[in-house]
Motif scaffolding. Structure first.
Motif, mmCIF file in Angstrom:
data_model
loop_
_atom_site.group_PDB
_atom_site.id
_atom_site.type_symbol
_atom_site.label_atom_id
_atom_site.label_comp_id
_atom_site.label_asym_id
_atom_site.label_seq_id
_atom_site.Cartn_x
_atom_site.Cartn_y
_atom_site.Cartn_z
ATOM 1 N N ALA A 3 27.959 34.897 20.425
ATOM 2 C CA ALA A 3 28.481 33.804 21.284
ATOM 3 C C ALA A 3 28.396 34.222 22.745
ATOM 4 O O ALA A 3 28.054 33.447 23.624
ATOM 5 N N ALA A 4 28.678 35.545 22.979
ATOM 6 C CA ALA A 4 28.609 36.037 24.351
ATOM 7 C C ALA A 4 27.168 36.160 24.823
ATOM 8 O O ALA A 4 26.870 36.088 25.994
ATOM 9 N N GLN A 5 26.240 36.369 23.793
ATOM 10 C CA GLN A 5 24.835 36.570 24.165
ATOM 11 C C GLN A 5 24.289 35.356 24.899
ATOM 12 O O GLN A 5 24.168 35.328 26.124
ATOM 13 N N GLU A 6 24.001 34.288 24.127
ATOM 14 C CA GLU A 6 23.433 33.110 24.832
ATOM 15 C C GLU A 6 24.592 32.286 25.422
ATOM 16 O O GLU A 6 25.719 32.358 24.977
ATOM 17 N N ARG A 7 24.212 31.549 26.405
ATOM 18 C CA ARG A 7 25.177 30.751 27.173
ATOM 19 C C ARG A 7 25.965 29.851 26.222
ATOM 20 O O ARG A 7 25.373 29.164 25.382
ATOM 21 N N PRO A 8 27.307 29.840 26.354
ATOM 22 C CA PRO A 8 28.106 28.981 25.479
ATOM 23 C C PRO A 8 27.717 27.518 25.662
ATOM 24 O O PRO A 8 27.198 27.144 26.711
ATOM 25 N N ALA A 9 28.005 26.713 24.682
ATOM 26 C CA ALA A 9 27.586 25.305 24.711
ATOM 27 C C ALA A 9 28.343 24.524 25.776
ATOM 28 O O ALA A 9 27.844 23.543 26.303
ATOM 29 N N VAL A 10 29.547 24.969 26.058
ATOM 30 C CA VAL A 10 30.379 24.192 26.995
ATOM 31 C C VAL A 10 30.828 25.075 28.157
ATOM 32 O O VAL A 10 30.791 26.296 28.081
ATOM 33 N N TYR A 11 31.287 24.390 29.212
ATOM 34 C CA TYR A 11 31.842 25.127 30.349
ATOM 35 C C TYR A 11 33.231 25.625 30.005
ATOM 36 O O TYR A 11 33.632 26.712 30.366
ATOM 37 N N GLY A 12 33.935 24.776 29.262
ATOM 38 C CA GLY A 12 35.274 25.158 28.858
ATOM 39 C C GLY A 12 35.913 24.052 28.063
ATOM 40 O O GLY A 12 35.267 23.070 27.698
ATOM 41 N N MET A 13 37.195 24.217 27.848
ATOM 42 C CA MET A 13 37.875 23.229 27.014
ATOM 43 C C MET A 13 39.176 22.840 27.699
ATOM 44 O O MET A 13 39.884 23.674 28.279
ATOM 45 N N LEU A 14 39.465 21.536 27.715
ATOM 46 C CA LEU A 14 40.639 21.006 28.412
ATOM 47 C C LEU A 14 41.662 20.497 27.420
ATOM 48 O O LEU A 14 41.296 19.852 26.443
ATOM 49 N N ALA A 15 42.919 20.823 27.695
ATOM 50 C CA ALA A 15 43.991 20.191 26.930
ATOM 51 C C ALA A 15 44.783 19.324 27.890
ATOM 52 O O ALA A 15 45.187 19.789 28.965
ATOM 53 N N GLU A 16 44.953 18.048 27.567
ATOM 54 C CA GLU A 16 45.631 17.122 28.459
ATOM 55 C C GLU A 16 47.087 16.945 28.051
ATOM 56 O O GLU A 16 47.378 16.736 26.875
ATOM 57 N N PHE A 17 47.987 17.096 29.046
ATOM 58 C CA PHE A 17 49.411 16.929 28.768
ATOM 59 C C PHE A 17 49.957 15.828 29.649
ATOM 60 O O PHE A 17 49.355 15.438 30.658
#
Lengths: 183, 464, 1023
Positions: A3-17
């Motif tokens: 997972a660290a090797q190739e670029r992750p699929a997303v920039y990140g993950m958001l949780a909305e509160f």
């Protein structure tokens, strides 16, 4: 790991509160869970949260402002002294060439001026602003981050980041919903 | 987490800063609606008035530049007239803004939030009006506007840093700049809000540009709050210094009636006095027009009334002290100028009106009933604004027209061109205010939200 | 192209008009839009400069004037003028270095010798001629302003016949046949009308004319003439005798309604001699030589009255009564004290004066003004004889005039003959009787009866409008003239420049009537060749010397044997005793600046505040505050009221009336009015237009100066704004003009100084920051000597290119004079004035100058030789310096005051002084250009600048040596000695500005009998 090797699929993950209280708890939990590359977003400053995110470190803006102030003071006096004593020495009403008491107002003003620019400039610099484009802006729901919603972001470059588990973790925080942030 | 409005329960109308029933969304909605909504009819009327006065201003400027300062009433000995009076008047008005945003912020006065944005804008526009006067009142403005700056030039000449006028250049320009920074910095998060709320593409670009990519990140807020606090800390002595420096124009000179050590504090108090009067003068109608009673509550108005009362009394104390100093100094010229020529000289009516406007009229503010009535507050503010103009007339003209040698004593009166210039700047000010109210959130949204009960969070004890 | 067209139209329209209507048509013309367009094209800057304050009348004036500039005829195609480069530089002429030539300035016939400063052939400044007895290097306000008359753009610029432009040649041709015809008739019907003539050449030509035409008659007329003096002398001595005074020998002077220090032929010399007897700043010298004493008895307030040690204000008739009382007290035959002076305070006054006079027999002097009645003059001749003053302080000589006649009678006769049709040809040389003749002498009507009238005048004036021919008169600086001074000394006036508008002299016109074609130069030389009976080389050498010196050696009038006819004195006394003073008496006086109106178009004189009233641009009916109250005009001296416009009244004298604003003069005699001549000119030019009211409208030939009965004043309920430069007249108890009694001063020299509760030497400044070890310029102003005559003010204006701003601007408080003379009234209140004080105020050149510190651009800073320099080019015009100047000596160009268009005015500017533009501050520079000139000279000769080498314009002009300038570092210098005097004090010393201009306290020498010494010395400054 790969997972660290190739670029992750997303920039990140958001949780909305929906409330700062929830967000604060989420932040605590995330940090306990060992997430480092996290950030929180809120429509108005909530000190507890920002301190938490900043790991209770003091902002470096103040240092920058101090430098600005010193610079202003020094330049103001040296400018006036050099002009009045060396560059343009005139007999003005019999007053001494170095009429330093008369120089004070300008010294004060320039000090404040330089310091103020340092404050705004420092803030922008430390926040890496201006920044016209950002992956978060691609998330439609994120628009409410400046209105009334509170978000927790886990960046994909966090070594603990792993799409399914992280998503599961965030779901566990009881957000309104969890969103992927694409590149 | 408590339901909206519960915080207001049991609080009387005099103490609440934001009406019950609001949450972050409604606050945002209400305030930004002014920006996104259509322009109400009456606003065009305001605009028309302002625009007409601006035309008068331009006509006056043309005449002034082609013919010369001789079109005004100035003469020898009264070489300064309306221009300097108006300069001081406008700068004074400009004070409330920064004072409200900076000093009240440091004092952690929450009631400032709904009016500070408004007051800051007022400051900027007042300064914009003010700076016209010192430049254009000179005999050769086309040179004056840059010869006072220390820049290297082929003439090998530099300004004279002993002159208060040079201090003015630095003080006013610094004040204007810092106020602008302060104002802009406060706007960044709101611009972001507008960016995210507007559907309109070009508006989105515009606000996006102004928001500079603000995302409301906790790290941003962290630095932001520190910077904002520091800026407030810097602006506080600045706001005090500006009018002190302006007062040096007079107190550094040796004209009887000018040469007094009380001037700096007395001018600053006067400035705050005038500034709050102007804020009320503008806020009361706007509050009504846009129906912002929820955010600009009675408490706000009352607090401003109190500030006016206090600063007004300080100013009156200043008047008293001028007499005392004149007497105590034993300087016959001072005694004549202050104790004789002002109250009994040819301009005695101006002096008496001044006392009425700035001392007598504000005594009403002791009464809570008066402070609670927007109309009365507005009238008093209007009287005070006139009074502060008269105060500057008393200081500038009545001191100059009779100085040391009776042979050179003379009278002064403004001409129609003097009035055109003065009213013209008022029009200019109105137009700018109009644009601001229409196109910029006139109340700091994020700060208002900060006042919401829901914004309160309970941190938890570190459990490790 | 377009421009020339419109000009042609204008010229076309002018062709039609003639005579008096000529100017009027210009006015109408100026109203038309076409003309406005043209004017805007021609003078865009002026056009834009006029703001609301400029009413139509003024517009029209400027308009017509600028038309006059345009030259009316042939300004479309300029004549070709060949210019010559300095291939070989003319001898003596160094570009940038002025040359000086001796010349004269004659007023009312009497000359003052002057030196004219010429820059590259352009006279720019007039100074007194040190050689000349009437000047001794000093001059007066009119002489200082004379140079502006030369460049006056409104001067008559062409020969006209019936208003149409002709050439001088055409005139000569037209007159030729007339002359032959007149010769045939032995000059029957030929009349000359001139002013008072002292010019030997003109006199000789007239004599020649009379020889050729025995029946021709010569009339003389001066509006402000000296008939009373002539009659008085004639009655006393039975023959015309010139009277002059030697004030250097007079210990006690009694002046009856006489302004001998500033008015009349010998004023400049008298002022100097008088002042020299009152220079007391050197204590030792003062103890040795004492101080002369002056008593003044007068109705109005004159400059002389203000410097008097004792002043008695009484009605004009009572002045005569005083003379009578004095004569009686001194035992002059046939005189008895009139009731008014028989007993009480005034009797004591008379006694004290008489005693004082008797104590100084042969060293005293009693004199009366030219306007005082002839009988008084007669009586005073007897008085002076009785006091043994004849030959010592009073000198009798043969007449200086060519032909002393009773001018009133002479003019009356002319008018009578003209109306009887006995006048066929009238030649008016330089006079303007239509304007200034008394109301009951109708010149206009008389002229209408004359078949051929010729007028020679500097302007197309009122008289020109009624004459067939008008000839432009050359200015004294343009042509060759000769004239005699008050003591008879003859001077030759040299031209410094070609006549700007082809002007001619009286001599040249007379020559035409003699059928001769010689120019002024030739006529002059011819006369003096015959007069000296020399020719060739001897003549040339003598001629050169005379021109160089500016006077003919020992040409003073010969002493006359004059013994007073006791009978005549008795008769005079009896006549005076018969006069009763009226409820309201009126006195006419020549204007202190405009004289009889001949200088009315001189902006410098018009704008210079009159010595006592401080009025500019207009005359007013002068009266005391009490009189004003009595007339129901209210209290015009109350604080605040002085800023209001003054009431307008209707003054009627024997049925004739005029409307005029009132001006109260504290110290003026109650129940008396003073009215100045010289205003209300209709056709004098743009400056004079609309300035004041013509007093001649109520003036009768029978009572030219004093009207005791039949004077009425009626308030019209209207108010009018007069432009005065000083609205506040009390010193408010401040230490401004300090002074003391002479006797106190001798005992306690410093006692006059007030006790200041601050020590001005206290300062936080480092003392040794700047040292002035080279020259250190400073000035000392002697308040005892100053008469407030204004010569310095106009001299400064001429030297430093100070602009004229006009009445509106003066009324706004924007006059530009670099030196002003403050006038304060000292006394209990406006009704009881003890003294009138003059204080010339110019830049003090403070060592710690408040103005310098506050200038943001350092446009005013200190020089190494102690000057407070003003750098115009750097000034941005914040006016902060003016606010911070405690003396308010700084002047600001609120508008574009300097006239940049008018070509002739540009000629007159001093090339050594910057011409300031709009928006800059200016002020006295101590004539820095003169300082640099001296410095350059000194450097070239490798020496120090000598004391007296730098003379400021004001100092040079001052007739009473009140101003002394020099290097304070040179202990021997005059200024250093003056400043060493115990009388030296700084104005507003308590401010610690350390002025370089200081004052010498005003010392009065009162008669202890009239004013017993007080215990405490007075500080002069309590009003």
């Amino acid at each position: 790991m790969d997972a660290a090797q190739e670029r992750p699929a997303v920039y990140g993950m958001l949780a909305e509160f929906t409330s700062p209280q929830r967000l604060l708890e989420a932040v605590h939990r995330a940090k306990e869970a060992g997430y480092a590359a996290i950030d929180a977003f809120m429509p108005y400053p909530v000190e507890e949260i920002s301190h938490e995110i900043a790991d209770h470190k003091k902002s470096r803006v103040s240092a920058i402002v101090a430098v600005g102030a010193a610079l202003g003071l020094a330049s103001a006096f040296s400018l006036q002294y050099w002009i009045s004593v060396y560059s343009y020495p005139l007999n003005v009403g019999g007053r001494p060439l170095n009429s330093w008491p008369a120089f004070v107002p300008v010294m004060f003003e320039l000090t404040v001026l330089f310091a103020s620019f340092a404050a705004l400039g420092g803030m922008l610099f430390l926040n890496r602003l201006p920044r016209p484009h950002h992956p978060l802006f691609a998330v439609p729901e994120f628009e409410r981050a400046t209105v009334d919603r509170f978000f927790l972001l886990v960046k994909s470059d966090d070594e603990k980041f792993d799409y399914p588990s992280t998503r599961a973790f965030l779901e566990g925080l009881g957000p309104r919903e969890v969103l992927d942030v694409d590149w | 987490m408590s339901p909206p409005g519960s915080s207001a329960a049991g609080l009387d109308a005099d103490r609440i800063l934001i009406a019950p029933g609001h949450d972050a969304a409604t606050v945002t909605e209400k305030i930004s609606s002014v920006v996104f909504g259509r322009t109400p009819k009456w606003m065009f009327a305001v605009w028309a008035v302002g625009f007409a006065l601006v035309m008068a201003l331009l006509t006056q400027l043309a005449k002034l530049l082609f013919v010369g300062t001789g079109i005004w009433g100035v003469n020898i000995p009264v070489a300064w007239g309306f221009a300097i009076i108006n300069l001081v008047w406008w700068i004074g008005i400009g004070h409330a803004g920064t004072l409200i945003s900076a000093i009240l912020l440091l004092l952690n006065q929450k009631w400032r939030t709904s009016i500070n944005r408004f007051a800051e804008a007022m400051t900027l526009f007042a300064v914009a009006c003010a700076v016209m006067f010192p430049v254009l009142h000179t005999g050769r403005p086309w040179l004056a506007f840059y010869w006072l700056l220390p820049y290297p030039n082929t003439m090998g000449m530099w300004p004279n840093f002993r002159s208060p006028l040079v201090w003015d250049v630095f003080a006013i320009s610094t004040y204007g700049t810092v106020s602008l920074l302060f104002w802009f910095m406060g706007l960044i998060p709101d611009f972001a809000t507008l960016r995210d709320r507007t559907a309109h593409r070009s508006l989105r670009r515009l606000f996006g540009f102004l928001a500079m990519g603000w995302r409301g990140s906790a790290r941003h807020w962290h630095n932001y709050e520190m910077a904002y606090l520091l800026l407030a800390g810097l602006a506080t002595p600045l706001v005090i210094s500006v009018h002190s420096v302006i007062s040096f124009d007079f107190s550094v000179a040796q004209v009887p009636g000018w040469h007094a050590t009380i001037f700096p504090p007395y001018f600053v108090a006067g400035a705050v006095f005038a500034g709050f009067a102007m804020v009320l003068l503008l806020a009361i109608p706007v509050r009504r027009a846009f129906n912002l009673h929820d955010f600009i509550t009675s408490r706000h108005l009352q607090n401003m009334g109190k500030v006016m009362l206090v600063t007004g009394l300080v100013v009156s104390y200043g008047y008293l002290m001028e007499f005392f100093f004149a007497w105590y100094s034993g300087n016959p010229f001072e005694i004549f100028a202050i104790a004789e020529n002002r109250p009994t000289g040819p301009y005695k009516w101006i002096w008496m009106s001044l006392i009425f406007c700035n001392f007598l009229s504000i005594q009403l503010l002791w009464l809570k009933k008066v402070r609670q009535s927007p109309l009365l507050l507005w009238i008093i503010s209007f009287i005070v604004s006139i009074g502060m103009w008269l105060e500057r007339f008393v200081i500038v003209v009545i001191s100059l027209h009779r100085d040391f040698l009776p042979s050179s004593w003379d009278m002064y009166a403004g001409t129609r061109w003097d009035w055109a210039f003065y009213l013209g700047t008022i029009g200019f000010f109105l137009c700018l205010m109009f644009l601001f109210v229409r196109f910029v959130p006139m109340i700091a949204m994020f700060e208002m939200k900060h006042l919401l009960p829901e914004s309160k969070v309970k941190g938890r004890a570190k459990a490790h | 192209m377009k421009e020339s067209e419109s000009l042609n139209e204008i010229r076309a329209r002018l062709q039609g008009s003639r005579g008096a209507s000529y100017w009027r048509s210009l006015d109408e013309l100026a109203g038309t839009n076409a003309f406005r367009e043209l004017l805007h094209r021609e003078f865009p800057r002026h056009a834009s400069e006029w703001d609301g304050s400029l009413d139509r009348r003024r517009f029209v004036q400027l308009a017509s004037a600028s038309l006059a500039l345009a030259g009316l005829a042939g300004c479309t195609r300029q004549p070709i003028e060949k210019i010559v480069p300095y291939v070989r530089q003319p001898e003596q002429l160094v570009p940038g270095k002025p040359l000086y030539f001796a010349t004269v300035h004659a007023v009312g016939g009497y000359a003052t010798g002057l030196l004219a400063e010429s820059h590259n052939g352009r006279p720019t400044k007039l100074e007194g001629n040190p050689e000349h007895p009437a000047s001794l290097g000093r001059s007066d306000v009119r002489a200082q302003a004379a140079v502006l008359d030369l460049y006056d753009p409104d001067r008559s610029q062409a020969v006209t016949h019936l208003g149409q432009i002709r050439t001088w040649g055409a005139f000569v041709d037209a007159i030729g046949p007339k002359v032959t015809a007149l010769k045939a008739l032995e000059g029957e019907g030929l009349r000359l009308l001139t002013g008072t003539v002292t010019s030997p050449t003109v006199a000789a030509l007239v004599a020649e004319l009379r020889a050729a035409m025995p029946k021709a008659r010569w009339h003389q007329h001066e509006a402000a003439g000296r008939d009373h003096v002539r009659r008085g002398a004639l009655a006393a001595f039975g023959k015309p005798v010139e009277t002059r005074y030697d004030l250097s020998r007079a210990d006690v002077v009694v002046a009856l309604d006489s302004d001998f220090l500033t008015q009349g032929p010998g004023a400049v010399r008298y002022a100097l001699d008088f002042a020299r007897r009152r220079k007391v700043h050197d204590l030792a010298a003062a103890r040795r030589d004492g101080m002369s004493r002056l008593y003044a008895v007068e109705s109005g307030v004159t400059a002389t009255g203000t410097v008097a040690d004792h002043r008695l204000a009484v009605k004009p008739t009572e002045v005569a009564h005083f003379a009578l009382a004095l004569a009686a007290r001194l035992g002059v035959a046939g005189s008895a004290a009139p009731p008014f002076f028989a007993d009480g305070e005034r009797a004591e006054w008379v006694d004290a004066v008489a005693e004082d006079l008797q104590a100084h027999r042969g060293r005293c002097l009693v004199l009366a003004g030219d306007e005082v009645d002839a009988e008084v003059h007669t009586l005073l001749h007897a008085v002076n004889a009785a006091l043994g003053n004849a030959g010592t302080t009073v000198i009798y000589t043969e007449p200086v005039e060519a032909e002393p006649v009773d001018q009133a009678a002479s003019l009356a006769e002319l008018v009578a003959d003209a109306r009887a049709g006995a006048v066929d040809t009238l030649v008016i040389l330089g006079a303007n009787p239509v304007y200034d003749a008394p109301a009951d002498v109708d010149l206009a009507a008389a002229l209408a009866e004359v078949p051929l009238s010729v007028h020679l005048g500097s302007h197309v004036d009122e008289t020109a409008g009624h004459c067939h021919w008008h000839l432009p008169e050359a200015h004294q600086l343009e042509t060759w003239t000769d004239a005699r001074a008050f003591d008879g000394t003859t001077s030759i006036g040299q031209p410094l420049i070609e006549p700007l508008y082809g002007g001619k002299t009286a001599a040249e016109v007379l020559a035409v009537f003699l059928g001769r074609t010689l120019n002024a130069h030739e006529l002059l030389r011819e006369h003096w060749q015959t007069a000296w009976q020399t020719t060739g080389a001897d003549f040339e050498t003598r001629w050169r010397k005379v021109l160089h010196d500016g006077l003919v050696a020992d040409s003073a009038a010969a002493p006359a044997q004059a013994s007073v006819d006791a009978g005549a004195a008795g008769a005079a006394a009896a006549a005076i005793a018969g006069w009763t003073s009226g409820e309201l008496e009126l006195a006419f006086r020549p204007d202190p600046h405009l004289f009889d109106g001949r200088f009315a178009n001189n902006g410098w004189l018009q704008e210079c505040p009159r010595p006592i009233t401080k009025l500019t641009w207009e005359n007013a009916l002068l009266m005391s505050p009490a009189t004003a109250r009595g007339l129901g005009l209210g209290d015009l001296t109350a604080d605040g009221d002085q800023y209001l416009p003054t009431p307008v009244v209707e003054l009627t004298v024997d049925g004739r009336g005029l409307e005029i604003p009132v001006w109260v003069v504290p110290g003026h005699a109650d129940g008396a009015l003073t009215l100045h001549l010289g205003y209300g000119r209709d056709f004098a030019g743009r400056v004079a237009a609309g300035a004041g009211v013509n007093a001649c409208a109520v003036r009768a030939a029978a009572a030219p100066w004093r009207v005791a009965q039949g004077v009425a004043v009626r308030a019209l309920g209207r108010r009018y704004r007069l432009a005065s430069t000083q609205d506040h007249h009390s010193m408010e108890g401040r230490h401004i003009v300090l002074g003391d009694r002479f006797d106190n001063y001798l005992e306690h020299p410093e006692a006059y100084k007030p006790h200041l509760h601050v020590d001005p030497s206290l300062t936080l400044m480092p003392e040794d920051e700047f040292v002035y070890d080279g020259n250190n310029w400073g000035m000392s102003v002697d308040l005892t000597a100053c008469t407030g005559c204004n010569a310095c003010v106009v001299a400064c204006q001429a030297e430093n290119n100070v602009p004229v701003v006009g009445k509106d601007q003066v009324a706004k408080g924007r006059e530009m004079h670099w030196i002003r003379i403050d006038r304060y009234y000292q006394g209990v209140d406006a009704d009881r004035v003890e003294a009138v004080l003059h204080q010339p105020v110019l830049c003090m050149h403070c060592e710690q100058a408040p103005c310098e510190v506050v200038c943001p651009v350092a446009a005013t800073v200190h020089s190494a030789d102690g000057l407070n320099d003003m750098i115009y080019n750097r000034c941005v015009g914040t006016r902060y310096c003016s606010n911070n100047c405690p003396y308010k000596v700084r002047r600001f160009n609120f508008l574009l005051y300097q006239d940049w268009e008018t070509p002739s005015l540009q000629l007159g500017r001093n090339p050594d002084v910057t011409v300031r533009s709009r928006g800059v501050m200016e002020k006295c520079t101590y004539c820095v250009q003169r300082i640099s000139r001296a410095r350059i000279a000194a450097k070239m000769e490798d020496r120090e600048i000598r004391d007296g080498e730098v003379v400021t314009a004001c100092q040079q002009a001052c007739p009473s040596d009140a101003l002394v300038f020099g290097d304070m570092n040179d202990p021997g210098s005059a200024v250093a000695r003056a400043k060493a005097s115990p009388l030296d004090y700084s104005l507003l010393e308590e401010l610690g500005t350390r002025p370089h201009t200081t004052f010498l306290a005003r010392i009065r020498n009162p008669n202890p009998k009239l004013e017993p010494p007080r215990q405490r010395p007075d500080h002069g400054a309590h009003a």
